[in-house]
Design a protein around this motif. Structure first.
Motif, PDB file in Angstrom:
ATOM      1  N   ILE A  62       1.132  -1.247  -0.224  1.00  0.00           N
ATOM      2  CA  ILE A  62       0.154   0.003   0.133  1.00  0.00           C
ATOM      3  C   ILE A  62       1.192   1.050   0.319  1.00  0.00           C
ATOM      4  O   ILE A  62       0.558   2.364  -1.066  1.00  0.00           O
ATOM      5  N   ALA A  63       2.144   1.555   1.131  1.00  0.00           N
ATOM      6  CA  ALA A  63       2.724   2.336   1.188  1.00  0.00           C
ATOM      7  C   ALA A  63       4.076   2.563   0.169  1.00  0.00           C
ATOM      8  O   ALA A  63       3.107   3.630  -1.101  1.00  0.00           O
ATOM      9  N   THR A  64       4.099   1.692  -1.158  1.00  0.00           N
ATOM     10  CA  THR A  64       5.449   1.728  -1.964  1.00  0.00           C
ATOM     11  C   THR A  64       4.623   2.017  -3.605  1.00  0.00           C
ATOM     12  O   THR A  64       4.554   2.461  -3.680  1.00  0.00           O
ATOM     13  N   ASP A  65       3.200   1.347  -3.321  1.00  0.00           N
ATOM     14  CA  ASP A  65       2.172   1.972  -4.588  1.00  0.00           C
ATOM     15  C   ASP A  65       2.012   3.570  -4.354  1.00  0.00           C
ATOM     16  O   ASP A  65       1.502   3.811  -5.381  1.00  0.00           O
ATOM     17  N   ARG A  66       1.275   4.485  -2.663  1.00  0.00           N
ATOM     18  CA  ARG A  66       1.303   5.240  -3.247  1.00  0.00           C
ATOM     19  C   ARG A  66       2.253   6.106  -3.165  1.00  0.00           C
ATOM     20  O   ARG A  66       2.721   7.098  -3.785  1.00  0.00           O
ATOM     21  N   ILE A  67       3.540   5.590  -3.101  1.00  0.00           N
ATOM     22  CA  ILE A  67       4.455   6.209  -3.078  1.00  0.00           C
ATOM     23  C   ILE A  67       4.606   6.310  -4.839  1.00  0.00           C
ATOM     24  O   ILE A  67       5.420   7.972  -6.015  1.00  0.00           O
ATOM     25  N   ASP A  68       4.522   5.624  -5.184  1.00  0.00           N
ATOM     26  CA  ASP A  68       5.174   4.839  -7.202  1.00  0.00           C
ATOM     27  C   ASP A  68       4.126   5.956  -7.770  1.00  0.00           C
ATOM     28  O   ASP A  68       4.242   6.974  -8.481  1.00  0.00           O
ATOM     29  N   ALA A  69       2.776   5.944  -7.671  1.00  0.00           N
ATOM     30  CA  ALA A  69       1.495   7.265  -7.786  1.00  0.00           C
ATOM     31  C   ALA A  69       2.353   8.702  -7.726  1.00  0.00           C
ATOM     32  O   ALA A  69       2.235   9.530  -8.549  1.00  0.00           O
ATOM     33  N   ALA A  70       3.093   9.111  -6.487  1.00  0.00           N
ATOM     34  CA  ALA A  70       3.296  10.400  -6.485  1.00  0.00           C
ATOM     35  C   ALA A  70       4.039  10.879  -7.096  1.00  0.00           C
ATOM     36  O   ALA A  70       4.466  11.968  -7.333  1.00  0.00           O
ATOM     37  N   LEU A  71       5.181   9.830  -7.382  1.00  0.00           N
ATOM     38  CA  LEU A  71       5.882  10.411  -7.757  1.00  0.00           C
ATOM     39  C   LEU A  71       6.221  10.442  -9.598  1.00  0.00           C
ATOM     40  O   LEU A  71       6.760  11.542 -10.770  1.00  0.00           O
ATOM     41  N   ARG A  72       5.182   9.566 -10.194  1.00  0.00           N
ATOM     42  CA  ARG A  72       4.236   9.874 -11.332  1.00  0.00           C
ATOM     43  C   ARG A  72       3.895  11.272 -11.652  1.00  0.00           C
ATOM     44  O   ARG A  72       3.572  11.695 -12.819  1.00  0.00           O
TER      45      ARG A  72
END
Length: 264
Positions: free
Chosen positions: A27-37
């Motif tokens: 959940i955390a890494t998916d949110r980080i990846d989304a923010a980086l996009r």
């Protein structure tokens, strides 16, 4: 682990207590990846009541951390709010080891100060790395790459191609690599393999001009995987590349920037 609200979009905020499972870490890494996009640089905010990490989660965390090493400069600030003293010590070490990101730990009674500190917007974003090159014909789309290319850039390129498909059955694409740049691994995969299936079906020729030596080898390796033709040209062969895709550069006019403006 659950998301927290009340902070700017460029801050990924989470709260955790107890054991962190692999699925919670996802959940955390998916949110980080989304923010980086969607942001040139992001910050991280974590509230921790108590922390017990399972071996599986620890391994996932390590793999994800290694993956991010190529883009550490995209992380601005990281905050951990906790009363656990060992976490404060770990944060001090992380701050010393990661010069591009400022890491701080705050006690529970300074939570508001922590939120205020992490909410600060990062400095002005780096110059946009991708710009469109005007061409002599509407069935040829071209771009210059001048810096780091992100997933958001790939999306914009695909959207631009889809606009061209509305007027033409087949479209040619040219990418000129002008200077030193970075490719996130996932973005490189997107650029070569996932440029929207619909886009690949319409592309006829894809010319890549310049870039490091390994890029020429990579283009040659992936060429047989596609129905479209992909070819690499050295910088001095650019006119040959334009002839190959059937157009000329019209760079007398100001090129349009295609990278989206920061949403923050």
């Amino acid at each position: 682990m659950k998301p927290l609200s009340g902070l700017p979009d460029h801050v990924v905020a989470m709260k955790t207590s107890g054991r962190i499972s692999g699925s919670e870490l996802d959940i955390a890494t998916d949110r980080i990846d989304a923010a980086l996009r969607h942001h040139d640089r992001i910050s991280l905010y974590f509230e921790i009541d108590s922390l017990e990490v399972t071996p599986k989660a620890l391994l996932k965390d390590l793999r994800y951390g290694l993956k991010q090493l190529t883009q550490l400069d995209r992380f601005y600030r990281a905050v951990i709010v906790t009363d656990q003293s060992w976490v404060h010590t770990a944060a001090e070490w992380e701050d010393r080891l990661l010069p591009s990101i400022t890491v701080r730990a705050f006690p529970e009674n300074e939570k508001e100060e922590a939120r205020e500190w992490v909410a600060k917007a990062p400095p002005e974003p780096r110059p946009k790395g991708l710009e469109e090159i005007p061409t002599s014909t509407s069935h040829v789309v071209a771009f210059r790459l001048k810096g780091t290319i992100t997933g958001a850039d790939i999306d914009v390129v695909a959207d631009r191609l889809e606009t061209a498909y509305q007027a033409h059955d087949h479209v040619n694409l040219l990418l000129r690599v002008e200077s030193a740049y970075q490719f996130q691994f996932d973005v490189l995969r997107e650029a070569l393999f996932d440029l929207k299936a619909e886009a690949v079906r319409h592309l006829e020729r894809y010319a890549v001009v310049g870039g490091p030596k390994w890029l020429a080898g990579l283009v040659e390796a992936v060429n047989p995987l596609f129905r479209l033709e992909i070819s690499h040209f050295h910088p001095e062969e650019e006119q040959k590349a334009w002839a190959w895709i059937g157009a000329q550069s019209k760079e007398g006019s100001e090129p349009s920037r295609v990278s989206p403006e920061p949403s923050e």
